[in-house]
Design a protein around this motif. Structure first.
Motif, mmCIF file in Angstrom:
data_model
loop_
_atom_site.group_PDB
_atom_site.id
_atom_site.type_symbol
_atom_site.label_atom_id
_atom_site.label_comp_id
_atom_site.label_asym_id
_atom_site.label_seq_id
_atom_site.Cartn_x
_atom_site.Cartn_y
_atom_site.Cartn_z
ATOM 1 N N ILE A 166 38.143 36.716 36.512
ATOM 2 C CA ILE A 166 37.252 36.919 35.498
ATOM 3 C C ILE A 166 38.153 36.726 34.393
ATOM 4 N N ILE A 174 40.376 39.800 41.408
ATOM 5 C CA ILE A 174 39.108 39.842 41.014
ATOM 6 C C ILE A 174 39.369 39.825 39.577
ATOM 7 N N CYS A 175 40.211 40.429 38.947
ATOM 8 C CA CYS A 175 40.380 40.495 37.487
ATOM 9 C C CYS A 175 40.863 39.101 37.268
ATOM 10 N N GLU A 222 35.350 43.622 31.496
ATOM 11 C CA GLU A 222 34.406 43.047 32.837
ATOM 12 C C GLU A 222 35.438 43.190 33.829
ATOM 13 N N ALA A 223 36.585 42.597 33.649
ATOM 14 C CA ALA A 223 37.693 42.631 34.814
ATOM 15 C C ALA A 223 38.138 43.952 35.167
ATOM 16 N N GLU A 265 35.453 40.194 28.143
ATOM 17 C CA GLU A 265 35.955 39.643 29.307
ATOM 18 C C GLU A 265 36.930 40.478 29.995
ATOM 19 N N ARG A 296 36.100 46.783 34.670
ATOM 20 C CA ARG A 296 35.040 47.371 35.541
ATOM 21 C C ARG A 296 34.834 46.760 37.088
ATOM 22 N N SER A 297 35.562 45.554 37.257
ATOM 23 C CA SER A 297 35.152 44.814 38.547
ATOM 24 C C SER A 297 36.248 45.071 39.461
ATOM 25 N N CYS A 298 37.158 46.013 39.114
ATOM 26 C CA CYS A 298 38.293 46.146 40.111
ATOM 27 C C CYS A 298 37.974 47.087 41.135
ATOM 28 N N PRO A 299 38.040 46.684 42.297
ATOM 29 C CA PRO A 299 37.486 47.469 43.301
ATOM 30 C C PRO A 299 38.314 48.886 43.708
#
Length: 64
Positions: free
Chosen positions: A19, A15-16, A49-50, A46, A52-55
């Motif tokens: 992004i 995901i990173c 956001e990457a 950017e 924050r988006s890391c599951p």
């Protein structure tokens, strides 16, 4: 600002990379490669956001 990876937590989902491909790349073996460690102002939002988006919560921002 720098980015750090907890390799024990990273699952290589990518995901990173989707992004912020200028900073993150997942190799064919599923291992995350930091293309750059130091984050410039142009990429700050950017990369944040990457992170924050890391599951797996494997990415961390470190202020220098």
């Amino acid at each position: 600002m720098k980015v750090a990876v907890n390799r024990g937590r990273c699952t290589g989902i990518g995901i990173c990379e989707s992004i912020s491909p200028a900073y993150f790349e997942v190799g064919d073996d599923g291992v995350l490669i930091l293309v750059r460690e130091t984050v410039g102002d142009a990429y700050r939002a950017e990369v944040e956001e990457a992170v924050r988006s890391c599951p797996a919560a494997a990415l961390t921002i470190v202020d220098d």
